[in-house]
Design a protein around this motif. Structure first.
Motif, PDB file in Angstrom:
ATOM      1  N   ARG A  24      16.463  33.827 -27.362  1.00  0.00           N
ATOM      2  CA  ARG A  24      17.126  35.103 -27.253  1.00  0.00           C
ATOM      3  C   ARG A  24      17.701  35.120 -25.850  1.00  0.00           C
ATOM      4  O   ARG A  24      16.974  35.063 -24.870  1.00  0.00           O
ATOM      5  N   ASP A  25      18.985  35.158 -25.769  1.00  0.00           N
ATOM      6  CA  ASP A  25      19.618  35.010 -24.459  1.00  0.00           C
ATOM      7  C   ASP A  25      20.647  36.131 -24.337  1.00  0.00           C
ATOM      8  O   ASP A  25      21.822  35.948 -24.557  1.00  0.00           O
ATOM      9  N   VAL A  26      20.133  37.296 -24.042  1.00  0.00           N
ATOM     10  CA  VAL A  26      20.985  38.480 -24.043  1.00  0.00           C
ATOM     11  C   VAL A  26      21.037  39.101 -22.650  1.00  0.00           C
ATOM     12  O   VAL A  26      20.018  39.198 -21.970  1.00  0.00           O
ATOM     13  N   ALA A  27      22.212  39.477 -22.253  1.00  0.00           N
ATOM     14  CA  ALA A  27      22.336  40.259 -21.024  1.00  0.00           C
ATOM     15  C   ALA A  27      23.093  41.528 -21.362  1.00  0.00           C
ATOM     16  O   ALA A  27      24.074  41.491 -22.112  1.00  0.00           O
ATOM     17  N   VAL A  28      22.645  42.636 -20.842  1.00  0.00           N
ATOM     18  CA  VAL A  28      23.309  43.888 -21.172  1.00  0.00           C
ATOM     19  C   VAL A  28      23.516  44.725 -19.910  1.00  0.00           C
ATOM     20  O   VAL A  28      22.672  44.751 -19.020  1.00  0.00           O
ATOM     21  N   ALA A  29      24.675  45.333 -19.844  1.00  0.00           N
ATOM     22  CA  ALA A  29      24.942  46.234 -18.730  1.00  0.00           C
ATOM     23  C   ALA A  29      25.098  47.643 -19.290  1.00  0.00           C
ATOM     24  O   ALA A  29      25.883  47.859 -20.207  1.00  0.00           O
ATOM     25  N   PHE A  30      24.311  48.552 -18.775  1.00  0.00           N
ATOM     26  CA  PHE A  30      24.455  49.957 -19.161  1.00  0.00           C
ATOM     27  C   PHE A  30      25.262  50.670 -18.114  1.00  0.00           C
ATOM     28  O   PHE A  30      24.929  50.617 -16.933  1.00  0.00           O
ATOM     29  N   LEU A  31      26.281  51.309 -18.576  1.00  0.00           N
ATOM     30  CA  LEU A  31      27.150  52.007 -17.639  1.00  0.00           C
ATOM     31  C   LEU A  31      27.049  53.504 -17.947  1.00  0.00           C
ATOM     32  O   LEU A  31      27.480  53.962 -18.994  1.00  0.00           O
ATOM     33  N   LEU A  32      26.431  54.224 -17.047  1.00  0.00           N
ATOM     34  CA  LEU A  32      26.222  55.652 -17.274  1.00  0.00           C
ATOM     35  C   LEU A  32      27.329  56.467 -16.625  1.00  0.00           C
ATOM     36  O   LEU A  32      27.709  56.216 -15.490  1.00  0.00           O
ATOM     37  N   ASP A  33      27.762  57.426 -17.364  1.00  0.00           N
ATOM     38  CA  ASP A  33      28.726  58.378 -16.821  1.00  0.00           C
ATOM     39  C   ASP A  33      27.926  59.397 -16.008  1.00  0.00           C
ATOM     40  O   ASP A  33      27.098  60.124 -16.551  1.00  0.00           O
ATOM     41  N   VAL A  34      28.119  59.421 -14.713  1.00  0.00           N
ATOM     42  CA  VAL A  34      27.411  60.421 -13.917  1.00  0.00           C
ATOM     43  C   VAL A  34      28.413  61.393 -13.309  1.00  0.00           C
ATOM     44  O   VAL A  34      28.296  61.806 -12.177  1.00  0.00           O
ATOM     45  N   SER A  35      29.431  61.714 -14.096  1.00  0.00           N
ATOM     46  CA  SER A  35      30.422  62.659 -13.600  1.00  0.00           C
ATOM     47  C   SER A  35      29.855  64.071 -13.632  1.00  0.00           C
ATOM     48  O   SER A  35      28.814  64.326 -14.234  1.00  0.00           O
ATOM     49  N   ALA A  36      30.565  64.961 -12.995  1.00  0.00           N
ATOM     50  CA  ALA A  36      30.066  66.321 -12.816  1.00  0.00           C
ATOM     51  C   ALA A  36      29.780  67.006 -14.150  1.00  0.00           C
ATOM     52  O   ALA A  36      28.886  67.849 -14.251  1.00  0.00           O
ATOM     53  N   SER A  37      30.522  66.613 -15.177  1.00  0.00           N
ATOM     54  CA  SER A  37      30.358  67.309 -16.456  1.00  0.00           C
ATOM     55  C   SER A  37      28.982  67.066 -17.067  1.00  0.00           C
ATOM     56  O   SER A  37      28.544  67.826 -17.922  1.00  0.00           O
ATOM     57  N   THR A  38      28.300  66.020 -16.622  1.00  0.00           N
ATOM     58  CA  THR A  38      26.973  65.776 -17.190  1.00  0.00           C
ATOM     59  C   THR A  38      25.957  66.772 -16.654  1.00  0.00           C
ATOM     60  O   THR A  38      24.798  66.752 -17.026  1.00  0.00           O
ATOM     61  N   GLN A  75      30.052  38.756 -16.030  1.00  0.00           N
ATOM     62  CA  GLN A  75      30.596  37.399 -15.885  1.00  0.00           C
ATOM     63  C   GLN A  75      29.706  36.554 -15.007  1.00  0.00           C
ATOM     64  O   GLN A  75      29.589  35.361 -15.185  1.00  0.00           O
ATOM     65  N   ASN A  76      29.099  37.204 -14.043  1.00  0.00           N
ATOM     66  CA  ASN A  76      28.262  36.463 -13.112  1.00  0.00           C
ATOM     67  C   ASN A  76      26.823  36.359 -13.599  1.00  0.00           C
ATOM     68  O   ASN A  76      25.941  36.042 -12.827  1.00  0.00           O
ATOM     69  N   THR A  77      26.620  36.715 -14.834  1.00  0.00           N
ATOM     70  CA  THR A  77      25.278  36.590 -15.387  1.00  0.00           C
ATOM     71  C   THR A  77      25.335  35.530 -16.465  1.00  0.00           C
ATOM     72  O   THR A  77      26.283  35.453 -17.217  1.00  0.00           O
ATOM     73  N   ASP A  78      24.288  34.727 -16.502  1.00  0.00           N
ATOM     74  CA  ASP A  78      24.284  33.633 -17.447  1.00  0.00           C
ATOM     75  C   ASP A  78      23.556  34.064 -18.712  1.00  0.00           C
ATOM     76  O   ASP A  78      22.353  34.294 -18.681  1.00  0.00           O
ATOM     77  N   ALA A  79      24.257  34.227 -19.790  1.00  0.00           N
ATOM     78  CA  ALA A  79      23.620  34.575 -21.053  1.00  0.00           C
ATOM     79  C   ALA A  79      24.580  34.248 -22.178  1.00  0.00           C
ATOM     80  O   ALA A  79      25.792  34.215 -21.986  1.00  0.00           O
ATOM     81  N   LYS A  80      23.996  34.029 -23.348  1.00  0.00           N
ATOM     82  CA  LYS A  80      24.869  33.701 -24.482  1.00  0.00           C
ATOM     83  C   LYS A  80      25.522  34.957 -25.023  1.00  0.00           C
ATOM     84  O   LYS A  80      26.685  34.973 -25.344  1.00  0.00           O
ATOM     85  N   VAL A  81      24.708  35.998 -25.146  1.00  0.00           N
ATOM     86  CA  VAL A  81      25.232  37.260 -25.669  1.00  0.00           C
ATOM     87  C   VAL A  81      25.318  38.260 -24.530  1.00  0.00           C
ATOM     88  O   VAL A  81      24.344  38.464 -23.809  1.00  0.00           O
ATOM     89  N   LYS A  82      26.476  38.827 -24.341  1.00  0.00           N
ATOM     90  CA  LYS A  82      26.636  39.813 -23.275  1.00  0.00           C
ATOM     91  C   LYS A  82      27.111  41.122 -23.865  1.00  0.00           C
ATOM     92  O   LYS A  82      28.073  41.142 -24.626  1.00  0.00           O
ATOM     93  N   ILE A  83      26.437  42.170 -23.513  1.00  0.00           N
ATOM     94  CA  ILE A  83      26.761  43.471 -24.088  1.00  0.00           C
ATOM     95  C   ILE A  83      27.040  44.473 -22.974  1.00  0.00           C
ATOM     96  O   ILE A  83      26.389  44.447 -21.933  1.00  0.00           O
ATOM     97  N   LEU A  84      28.031  45.271 -23.224  1.00  0.00           N
ATOM     98  CA  LEU A  84      28.341  46.319 -22.261  1.00  0.00           C
ATOM     99  C   LEU A  84      28.260  47.658 -22.982  1.00  0.00           C
ATOM    100  O   LEU A  84      29.016  47.902 -23.912  1.00  0.00           O
ATOM    101  N   ILE A  85      27.314  48.470 -22.603  1.00  0.00           N
ATOM    102  CA  ILE A  85      27.171  49.764 -23.267  1.00  0.00           C
ATOM    103  C   ILE A  85      27.621  50.873 -22.329  1.00  0.00           C
ATOM    104  O   ILE A  85      27.126  50.998 -21.208  1.00  0.00           O
TER     105      ILE A  85
END
Lengths: 1099, 298
Positions: free
Chosen positions: A871-885, A1005-1015
């Motif tokens: 299992r070779d997964v890398a994931v980046a979570f990108l949170l919206d921290v704008s004022a509306s939250t 891109q700078n992370t080594d993984a087979k599956v890359k996910i951006l949430i």
């Protein structure tokens, strides 16, 4: 007064005027006095009648009559009465319209007449009349017209007056104040303009008045000034272009006019014509493009000649024809294509485009981590370097000029950079700054006491100065660099420094050319160019000429050495000394030794002008190695009676002149070994191990400063000496401290990695900047380096939040954990039915055996093999921290019905009190809180399966300031620090998603993984200041975000957008098209939903 | 002494355990690695070779196998003859991530109506007393360590599980493993319990002059070119960890040298045999090419 004049007529007139205010009578009397002598009796009679007719014409017409009388005399001085009648007829006719106008006309007449013929009176009056619309405001404007006419007509023929009148008329339809103000300004404005520019100026003004009347005043105020920035012959053309554009673009026309003129002032006037011609071509397709083109011209002309600009424009025109927006962005230089084409056409090489390349190149050559920066950055530090355009190094970084545009092609210009860089890298690689006094027994014998053994210090003063310094050096705690000690040996530090520079540069050039044969050609070219620029040698005094010759010799161009033939012998030895440094294996120590030898020679040459009949060029052989490499013959005066004497005969009566350094050689740049050694010493970077940086008092530095020839204070700053040297010291200390600070931070950061982040508080880290393009869907192109993403670590709070959240959701945590554990990959998957493998597959064997017994087995694929599945997964979570939250979530179920309380106020009150208390204990949840909770749960889950993950937040305001918060970086281990940062996730500002996504892509891109996910987890549509053409444009932001997500896909990542905005469907559909997205309908389910979703994505 | 199984063929094949080097492999010792290896072999201590790719680890093992002699017994027609001293057979196994213990030890295969046991390369080496060289051993599956451990301590035993046998290694047998600490991820590090069974010889690229000598010998290019190639490699290696995962290997230099010897221009030869194989990153490529073009004139 003649008798023929019928006094009765006069009396009659007087009588007639009596019914009007007495002022009229007085005007009449004084006029009569003047006209009576010049008029024939019948003319006078007529004049009397006419005046009376005017006065009697209507209610206020007596005022006009008064003007008539007042003007009569001076009018009659200019024209005959006959003609005056024609003239007045125009005025009288005007009476029909308005007596006031008529009066104004009469009033202006005397001054207008020199500029107008009587036949033009009609036209003149008609123009004035056209302004009159029957209202008193228009009347006064019209009257103003007649009033200012005398000042305007000298500048403007009546035929062109029409333009002004139309302009004013058009303004008057909007505002009489404005029209009147402009009319008042007109004479002043027109007088500032060249005659040929006036009509075009008014023509364009007319268009401005039509399209953007409010700008008219500004146009009158600033127009002439703006126009002056344009090349004289081109002004009418520029105005007509502006007019053409303004008719297309409306209100923007005038601002364009001002801005483009400003831009033109920044480019060479020679090319205005060419630029305007190109702009005219563009204007046929798009006025915006034409003006943007001119506005961009300073930047473009900086890089391209006019021919190449035409090529650039042609390319852009092509783009423009395909897409208006694309073309306009092209000319605004807001499209990647525009920049690319310019870059491709330009021969200039910019440092910022090649600095990384050169940095790696230099690192490869030197093996140390050198930086590459623009020379300006070094001079800006104010630590001794002053030349912004020459290459240099201060020991750790190589500084190069900002751009090179010396030759007609890019390759050649890059080669220049390469030579610069190679020479500077050579100084580092081949040890120009490694001079060690201790390793120089010849100059520094072990028992030396600072006396200059054998040095030609004739002046006892200087000698004692030198020894004092060297003895100070032996005191403890003093710091003096080896280079300083070396230069202390010489009375004339400047000469010593110049010689050392020549010798050392010779050594470096020689090694570079030997080691890097590939750059030889480019090197020689620059050397040739350098020698071509040398000043003639014949005018120089002898010592200086000798130094100049040495420098020329150092450029491999001994053919250009010029020297009096009579003194040829005296030239031979120095050249030979210099040439010895070209031997293989020569070090900086040898350079120092050679410098000392040369100094001995040269300091004996009187610096006087030489008077020789026999200046001649010298050949290569001059510097050839002698038969025996014996040093003894290099000592001056050995055998001969001394140099000075051999020179004397050629210096009849001249005086000793001050010594000047030779002109610098551009490709070698600045060489400041003493300063570099000092800096290195201050930074504690001495070659001898980890000696701590030695503190240095200001006084010590001051002393050094005054001595060194490498720092010329007066060049440095424009202040008095004490002040500027103080400033210099401050800068120097600041520079040193800064570097030490950086180093400590670096160690801190390294500590983080190794210890797993156990110790104390983190140091605040400066935001790192990254630049990203932005997609402009209208132009169908990227805007290059449009957004600046500032990456910074999230603030730290406490770990309590994390623990509490886990506690609050114990049940959920356990559930998700269990589910995630099931996700945990089987390490091996069995591959069955193989001919070869780890072991028999029992089922297959049994089958085979039964078949065999049945008599027909042929299948021998009886093995299985377990293949490893990672299992070779890398994931980046990108949170919206704008004022509306920050928005609180409405809880529907709290809305109680009134009837629940049975109208019992006590019940209601107690419920209310309860609710208040509740609210105080548990304040309403905001979107951000739910985001945080979801993240906490997810982290717990992720830790069980060991996927690589990063948690980031983004916000910001405007394209220059996209904030990117790192709560957990990809490769950061999970720990208390992360928990602390999650605590502090808080709403900030706007939502510019594109650049944040792009930065996440970079992280992945700078992370080594087979599956890359951006949430991407957000609460609404992307929006930010300037994210789009205007405030209301939403599509732009959506398209950019979509493009960013597409980029992620192109990189082989799986982007996923998750939103809690219930209105999310419509724009998400557009943004994600065929990508996966989800709208979380019930916001409160987010903490449960996110882990579930992740499982689905990666399962 | 090797025996070709077929007298007239265009290729030659050997039984795994019978492969011997007939000619002396070219190897230039950089330090005392030859002595160390010899001492280890004499004392039956397994050897771990560490070092970046293409620096000569494999060549070194071949060189040692050639030079380590012992009396060779050959069974021919049922008689055992002691032949003169012979160099050691060398069994090389390139490890990959699906290499299992049974790949090394052996397995039963079906042949007609019966199963036949086939020895794996490690078993053969143990029996033949050969040097068994497991190249890039960390790539292999973890179950291979079960085999390595008993073989590498004082027991020198290979358990053949499926046959319920234990094999005592023959004299001369030596386990040599190689491993490149540079590029493997932390997961693929060698375990301490494994590492600590070996003496380790560390390799790095040879110094400039030595490398030039090697390149010149192996590629047949001129001394000048060889020296320039070595110089260039030194420069490129400065970029290790700064854009480059690994520096240019000696092997690549030799390729470049051969290309040049064939008449390819030096810059082009370096591009195809060094720059492009090394990295895909455009900017790094460009940087290296600038280094190349600084050193070579055309």
């Amino acid at each position: 007064m003649t008798d023929a004049t019928p006094n009765s007529t006069i009396e009659e007139a007087r009588e007639g005027l009596r019914q009007f205010p007495p002022a009229l009578g007085q005007e009449f009397e004084s006029a009569l006095e003047q006209v009576q002598p010049v008029l024939e009796p019948d003319e006078l009679a007529q004049w009397l009648r006419e005046g009376l007719d005017i006065a009697r014409h209507s209610l206020r017409s007596w005022e006009a009559a008064s003007e008539y009388y007042r003007a009569s005399a001076s009018v009659l001085e200019q024209i005959t009465y006959e003609r005056m009648r024609d003239w007045c007829a125009v005025g009288i006719e005007l009476m029909e319209t308005s007596p006031a106008l008529s009066g104004a006309l009469f009033r202006a007449s005397p001054q207008v007449l020199p500029h107008l013929s009587v036949s033009q009176a009609d036209d003149w009056a008609a123009q004035g009349k056209s302004l009159y619309k029957g209202t008193w405001k228009s009347g006064s404007l019209s009257a103003q017209y007649f009033d200012v006419s005398p000042q305007i007509l000298p500048h403007l023929p009546l035929s062109q007056m029409r333009l002004l009148v139309d302009l004013i008329d058009s303004l008057a339809s909007h505002s009489y104040e404005l029209a009147s103000a402009c009319l008042g300004m007109a004479p002043g404005v027109l007088s500032q303009l060249d005659r040929s520019d006036r009509a075009p100026f008014l023509e364009f003004g007319g268009i401005v008045a039509h399209t953007a009347w409010v700008d008219a005043r500004v146009y009158f105020e600033r127009g002439p000034g703006a126009l002056r920035q344009v090349s004289e012959q081109q002004r009418p053309r520029y105005l007509s272009l502006s007019g053409q554009v303004a008719t297309q673009v409306g209100r923007l026309g005038h601002p364009y006019f001002i801005e483009a003129a400003q831009a033109l002032s920044e480019v060479d006037k020679e090319i205005h014509e060419g630029l305007l011609e190109l702009a005219e071509q563009l204007a046929e397709h798009s006025g915006d493009a034409a003006m943007e083109f001119i506005k961009s011209s300073p930047r473009v002309a900086d890089r391209l000649g006019i021919d190449d600009i035409a090529r650039w424009q042609a390319f852009g025109l092509n783009v423009l024809q395909q897409s208006r927006d694309g073309g306009e962005a092209f000319f605004r230089l807001e499209s990647a294509r525009g920049e690319e084409v310019m870059e491709a056409l330009s021969s200039r090489v910019d440092l910022d485009r090649v600095s990384e390349l050169i940095r790696m190149y230099c690192k490869a050559l030197t093996g140390v981590d050198v930086g590459v920066k623009a020379s300006e950055e070094l001079t800006a530090k104010g630590v001794g370097w002053v030349d912004e355009s020459s290459p240099t190094t201060e020991g750790t970084t190589i500084y190069l000029p900002e751009n090179v545009e010396r030759y007609p092609t890019k390759d050649e210009n890059f080669a220049v950079y390469k030579v610069f860089a190679t020479h500077q890298a050579g100084r580092l690689e081949f040890g120009s700054f490694d001079y060690q006094a201790a390793a120089d027994p010849a100059l520094f014998p072990a028992s030396e006491n600072g006396s200059s053994n054998g040095q030609p210090d004739q002046g006892g003063q200087a000698g004692s100065h030198g020894s004092a310094l060297v003895s100070v050096q032996e005191d403890e705690g003093e710091i003096h660099t080896d280079m300083e000690r070396f230069f202390d040996q010489f009375e004339d530090r400047r000469l010593a420094h110049d010689l050392f520079t020549i010798v050392e540069d010779t050594r470096i050039d020689t090694i570079v050319k030997r080691e890097y044969a590939g750059v030889r050609r480019a090197f020689s070219r620059l050397q040739q160019a350098a020698i071509d620029r040398r000043r003639p040698i014949e005018d120089m005094p002898a010592r200086q000429a000798m130094v100049e010759n040495l420098l020329r010799a150092s450029l491999d161009e001994v053919g250009r050495i010029r020297w009096p033939g009579e003194l040829a012998e005296e030239l031979r030895t120095p050249l030979r000394i210099l040439n010895r440094i070209r031997q293989d294996g020569a070090t900086v120590q040898d350079s120092a030794a050679a410098t000392a030898l040369l100094y001995n020679w040269l300091s004996q040459i009187p610096n006087m002008e030489m008077d020789s009949e026999d200046w001649s060029d010298f050949e290569q052989e001059m510097s050839g190695e002698p038969e025996a490499g014996d040093d003894s013959d290099m000592m001056p005066g050995s055998g001969s009676s001394g140099l000075e004497e051999s020179f004397m005969p050629f210096m009849p009566g001249s005086e000793e002149q001050p010594y000047d350094s030779p002109d610098p050689v551009d490709f070698r740049g600045d060489f400041k070994p003493e300063l570099v050694q000092l800096l290195m010493k201050l930074k504690g970077e001495t070659g001898s191990g980890d000696a701590p940086p030695i503190p240095l008092t200001k006084e010590q530095l001051q002393e050094l400063l005054e001595k060194s020839v490498e720092i010329s204070i007066n060049e440095l700053m424009d202040m008095d000496l004490a002040e500027s040297s103080g400033m210099f010291l401050d800068n120097l200390l600041k520079e040193v401290n800064q570097i030490q600070g950086e180093r400590q931070e670096g160690q801190q950061a390294m500590g983080d990695d190794s210890t797993g982040a156990e110790d104390g508080a983190e140091l605040p880290v400066e935001a790192q900047s990254f630049y990203y393009d932005e997609w402009d869907f209208r132009a169908a192109d990227y805007k290059p380096r449009w957004c600046r993403v500032q990456e910074q670590r999230g603030e730290s709070g406490t770990t309590n939040y994390y623990t509490e959240t886990l506690h609050e959701h114990t049940q959920l945590v356990q559930e998700t954990r269990k589910q995630f554990e099931m996700l945990r990959p089987e390490m091996f998957r069995k591959m069955k039915r193989l001919t070869d493998g780890e072991d028999y597959d029992l089922d297959a064997v049994i089958e085979w055996y039964t078949e065999k017994i049945a008599g027909g087995a042929s299948e021998t694929k009886l093995f299985y093999r377990r293949n490893k599945v990672d299992r070779d997964v890398a994931v980046a979570f990108l949170l919206d921290v704008s004022a509306s939250t920050d928005e609180e979530i409405q809880k529907h179920h709290d809305q109680r019905q009134d009837d629940q309380f049975d109208d019992d106020p006590r019940k209601y009150l107690s419920w209310w009190a309860q609710r208040r208390a509740e609210a105080a204990r548990h304040p309403g949840k905001r979107i951000i809180d739910l985001e945080k909770e979801a993240v906490v749960l997810l982290i717990e889950a992720l830790e069980t399966i060991g996927d690589k993950y990063g948690v980031y937040g983004f916000s910001g305001y405007g394209r220059d300031n996209v904030e990117f918060f790192v709560y957990k970086d990809m490769d950061e281990p999970f720990g208390d620090r992360i928990k602390e940062r999650i605590d502090k996730i808080a709403p900030v500002r706007s939502t510019r998603m594109g650049p944040a996504i792009r930065h996440c892509i970079w992280k992945l891109q700078n992370t080594d993984a087979k599956v890359k996910i951006l949430i991407l987890l957000s609460d609404g549509r992307p929006q930010d200041h300037g994210y789009g053409r205007d405030r209301t444009e939403k599509e732009y932001a959506i398209h950019d975000t979509k493009m960013a997500l597409t980029e992620a896909r192109r990189e082989g990542m799986v982007p996923f957008a998750l939103t809690v905005d219930r209105a999310g469907h419509d724009y998400l559909k557009q943004m994600c098209q065929d990508m996966a997205y989800e709208v979380v309908a019930d916001i409160e389910s987010l903490p449960r939903r996110l882990p579930a979703l992740y499982r689905r994505l990666t399962g | 002494m090797t025996t070709a199984t077929e007298p007239i063929t265009e290729y030659r094949s050997w039984a795994v355990e019978e492969f011997r080097l007939e000619e002396e492999p070219y190897y230039v010792p950089v330090a005392d690695e030859v002595e160390v290896f010899e001492a280890a072999w004499n004392n039956k201590i397994p050897v771990l070779l560490k070092g970046p790719t293409g620096c000569g680890k494999t060549r070194f093992v071949e060189y040692m196998a050639y030079h380590l002699n012992r009396p060779l017994a050959v069974v021919r027609d049922g008689k055992t003859e002691i032949e003169a001293e012979s160099n050691l057979p060398l069994v090389t196994v390139a490890c990959h991530e699906d290499l299992t213990a049974s790949d090394l030890v052996g397995r039963y295969l079906l042949e007609g109506n019966e199963t036949v046991w086939i020895d794996g390369p490690l078993t053969r080496a143990v029996k033949a007393g050969a040097i068994c060289y497991l190249d890039e051993v960390v790539e292999a599956r973890k179950d291979t360590t079960v085999l390595i451990h008993p073989l590498t301590d004082h027991r020198r035993i290979l358990p053949v599980e499926k046959k319920s046998q234990l094999l005592q290694a023959r004299d001369g047998f030596l386990l040599v493993i190689s491993f490149n600490p540079g590029y493997q991820s932390a997961l693929k590090d060698l375990k301490q319990s494994t590492r600590q069974r070996f003496v380790a010889v560390e390799f790095d690229y040879p110094p400039r002059e030595t490398e030039a000598e090697i390149v010149q010998h192996e590629s047949g290019c001129s001394a000048d070119v060889a020296l320039n190639l070595a110089k260039m490699a030194e420069k490129i290696r400065n970029l290790r960890e700064h854009g480059l995962a690994e520096g240019a290997s000696t092997r690549l230099l030799i390729y470049a040298g051969r290309m040049i010897a064939q008449g390819v221009t030096p810059r082009r030869a370096c591009q195809v045999s060094i720059v492009w194989p090394l990295t895909d990153d455009g900017e790094v490529q460009r940087s290296i090419e600038e280094v190349v073009s600084s050193i070579f004139e055309d």
